[in-house]
Design an enzyme around this catalytic site. Structure first.
Site, mmCIF file in Angstrom:
data_model
loop_
_atom_site.group_PDB
_atom_site.id
_atom_site.type_symbol
_atom_site.label_atom_id
_atom_site.label_comp_id
_atom_site.label_asym_id
_atom_site.label_seq_id
_atom_site.Cartn_x
_atom_site.Cartn_y
_atom_site.Cartn_z
ATOM 1 N N GLY A 10 0.820 -1.201 0.000
ATOM 2 C CA GLY A 10 0.000 0.000 0.000
ATOM 3 C C GLY A 10 0.855 1.253 0.000
ATOM 4 N N GLY A 27 -0.583 -5.127 0.761
ATOM 5 C CA GLY A 27 -1.817 -4.824 0.057
ATOM 6 C C GLY A 27 -1.956 -5.547 -1.264
ATOM 7 C CD GLU A 43 1.554 -6.928 5.886
ATOM 8 O OE1 GLU A 43 0.855 -6.834 4.868
ATOM 9 O OE2 GLU A 43 2.211 -7.958 6.176
#
Length: 353
Positions: free
Chosen positions: A68, A117, A140
């Site tokens: 993302g 993402g 992440e």
């Protein structure tokens, strides 16, 4: 139907709905607008009798989608505006749920980097095809988040304790690894993709995408590590996993400890807990997204997200000051990040914008 922008190309072609991510210079990183456009396309095509299936691909050679675009999340969060990030994550997760639950076949074609993402867009379809350049990961924990966009469910469904290993180490999966772990279904050479797409668009017959799935997958290095993964990643808590890894010295444990030593202890502790809660036949995408949102909702003011992004992306000093150390993560800290949100809970049925 055709909807083009500089970032994403959404159109119908023959019997297929086409979504092409179009930010190759940014490794096709997802923006907020791209998420909303994908959701709008899913809504439009769900009951459209002229659309038999969906095809999702991306421009360029380096990446399907490397994650993302978090620049605005960081900027607003540092200014004390947590509402923007919470709204972004809620809207993105709603799109992920619609994609996972889409009633028609969804064919995704993934090359190069597929991370964060990108997993939420590419790895929830019914026919997930990679080529040999694919490198899929959920990194992440390195920026103070947890595997999200539905990735926690994929990790929970992976064989044995592979989910814990991938979530805590952010190990990159090859094409063969991704098929072994359940993040992809087939490997097909990139030069065969145009013919496959043309066939799908012309006929709307998903059988064309099922043929590669019947072929033997590439070898998986991850599958050869199962003894070590089973031995060390089966603990109930992060500390159990760390102690097991530290009790044995070999190349596998050294590599795992090195990577985990870079990550947020709070994120890793919550990742273990989330995977454990989601493991089993009762787990489904909405439960996973709800758990993920409990964490991301709190990640800026109570977690390590802003510090993680600062160290990895803004200042690039690779020296994050996490809220907890590896062996001093209180169980209550994990519990607090994953408590129900009450009236702020994730709502997938209606827009939050």
């Amino acid at each position: 139907m055709t909807e083009e922008s500089a970032e994403i190309d959404i159109r119908t072609q023959g019997r297929a709905g086409r979504i092409t991510l179009n930010r190759p210079k940014a490794l096709n990183a997802l923006t907020y607008d791209m998420c909303l456009r994908i959701e709008a396309a899913l809504d439009a095509w769900r009951d459209d009798a002229a659309v038999d299936l969906l095809i999702i691909d991306a421009a360029g050679d380096k990446a399907f989608c490397a994650g993302g675009d978090i620049a605005e999340l960081y900027r607003t969060g540092k200014a004390g505006d947590y509402a923007y990030g919470r709204r972004f994550w809620a809207d993105e997760y709603r799109m992920n749920a619609k994609l996972f639950e889409f009633p028609k076949p969804v064919v995704s074609l993934m090359q190069g980097f597929v991370m964060g993402g990108g997993v939420g867009v590419g790895c929830h379809g019914s026919h997930r095809i990679v080529d040999t350049s694919a490198q899929i990961a959920m990194p992440e924990c390195g920026i103070g988040l947890v595997p999200d966009v539905g990735g926690s469910l994929l990790l929970a469904r992976a064989p044995g304790r592979v989910g814990e290993h991938l979530g805590l180490t952010a190990a990159r999966m090859s094409a063969g690894d991704a098929i072994f772990a359940g993040f992809a279904d087939a490997c097909l050479p990139r030069d065969a993709w145009p013919d496959l797409i043309a066939d799908l668009c012309a006929t709307g017959d998903i059988d064309a995408a099922e043929r590669p799935c019947a072929e033997a997958p590439p070898a998986s290095d991850l599958s050869t590590q199962m003894d070590n993964i089973t031995a060390h990643f089966g603990g109930e808590r992060l500390d159990d996993i760390l102690r097991s890894l530290q009790a044995q010295e070999n190349d596998f444990t050294a590599a795992a400890l090195k990577q985990m030593g870079r990550n947020s202890p709070l994120s890793m502790g919550c990742t273990v807990e989330m995977i454990h809660r989601l493991r089993g036949p009762s787990a489904e995408i909405r439960r996973a997204l709800d758990l993920e949102y409990r964490f991301t909702f709190r990640s800026m003011d109570q977690g390590d997200f802003l510090e993680g992004v600062r160290a990895a992306i803004i200042d690039k000093d690779r020296n994050p000051h996490w809220k907890h150390t590896l062996h001093a993560l209180p169980d209550v800290a994990v519990s607090q990040m994953l408590l129900p949100l009450g009236e702020d809970a994730l709502t997938l049925e209606e827009k939050t914008t």
